[in-house]
Design an enzyme around this catalytic site. Structure first.
Site, PDB file in Angstrom:
ATOM      1  N   LYS A 120     -10.478   7.896  26.792  1.00 29.58           N
ATOM      2  CA  LYS A 120     -11.455   7.198  26.630  1.00 29.58           C
ATOM      3  C   LYS A 120     -12.276   6.926  27.641  1.00 29.58           C
ATOM      4  CE  LYS A 120     -11.457   2.689  26.940  1.00 29.58           C
ATOM      5  NZ  LYS A 120     -11.082   1.126  26.854  1.00 29.58           N
ATOM      6  N   ASP A 138     -12.897   2.952  21.399  1.00 31.59           N
ATOM      7  CA  ASP A 138     -12.171   1.834  22.149  1.00 31.59           C
ATOM      8  C   ASP A 138     -11.822   1.040  20.789  1.00 31.59           C
ATOM      9  OD1 ASP A 138     -14.236   0.538  21.072  1.00 31.59           O
ATOM     10  OD2 ASP A 138     -14.823  -0.087  23.249  1.00 31.59           O
TER      11      ASP A 138
END
Length: 211
Positions: A120, A138
């Site tokens: 991420k 996320d």
């Protein structure tokens, strides 16, 4: 959800917020990297308050290493998991000094080799700093993608792959931030604000109540 509906959704986000950015406050590539490491399981607001003080004392790999573990922990104590994050930041700073000539690497493999940097964060860095068409997923992006029917997946990797496939290139750079803001302020986990939703006419959740 079909491609025309997705395009309309992304167009609405673009008109409403043509130049979205992270809410993390930073003035250098390294400051962004540190802020992202600190942001895991912490709010951007807390991270910004923390880094406002920290970066006045140390905001380069060299100055972080010189600061040392004990002092760094004291500066970031208000951030969740600060003990582990302090170790990540010190180790990553050392590697940047010794291996990357103080520069943030621009490939996924190199970024993910740094302590505290997962997929991420690597996606966000590649997107923001190196203008790559990556999409970080996320909790907000995952929720919005699934709830609206925009990109359904059982885990973040499935959602990321789906988004990379269905999002037109012109929107890939910004979709992460659009969905983060939407999930944070409108499409909340417990009480989504469907009455003020920008994309309610295309959302499968509000129209079908089936997701």
């Amino acid at each position: 959800m079909n491609s025309k509906e997705r395009y309309k959704i992304l167009s609405l986000f673009h008109v409403n917020q043509p130049y979205p950015m992270t809410e993390l406050i930073f003035s250098s590539n390294f400051e962004l990297l540190v802020s992202l490491i600190l942001s895991a399981q912490s709010t951007d607001n807390i991270v910004n308050k923390t880094t406002f003080i920290l970066f006045q004392v140390a905001n380069t790999p060299e100055s972080i290493v010189q600061l040392g573990m004990k002092k760094l922990k004291n500066y970031i104590r208000s951030v969740g998991l600060y003990n582990t994050k302090a170790q990540y930041i010190i180790k990553t700073s050392f590697l940047l000094l010794k291996k990357y000539d103080n520069q943030i690497p621009n490939t996924r493999a190199e970024l993910e080799s740094l302590p505290g940097i997962g997929r991420k964060i690597a996606n966000i860095i590649l997107n923001l700093l190196f203008d790559k068409q990556t999409i970080a997923v996320d909790t907000h992006v995952f929720r919005v993608s699934n709830r609206t029917g925009f990109a359904i997946g059982k885990n973040v990797m499935q959602v990321e792959k789906k988004l990379m496939k269905v999002v037109p290139s012109i929107f890939k750079k910004n979709i992460h931030f659009w969905f983060v803001y939407h999930g944070r302020y409108i499409c909340k986990a417990r009480q989504p604000r469907c009455d003020v939703c920008l994309i309610k006419n295309f959302c499968e959740f509000i129209n079908n109540k089936s997701i």
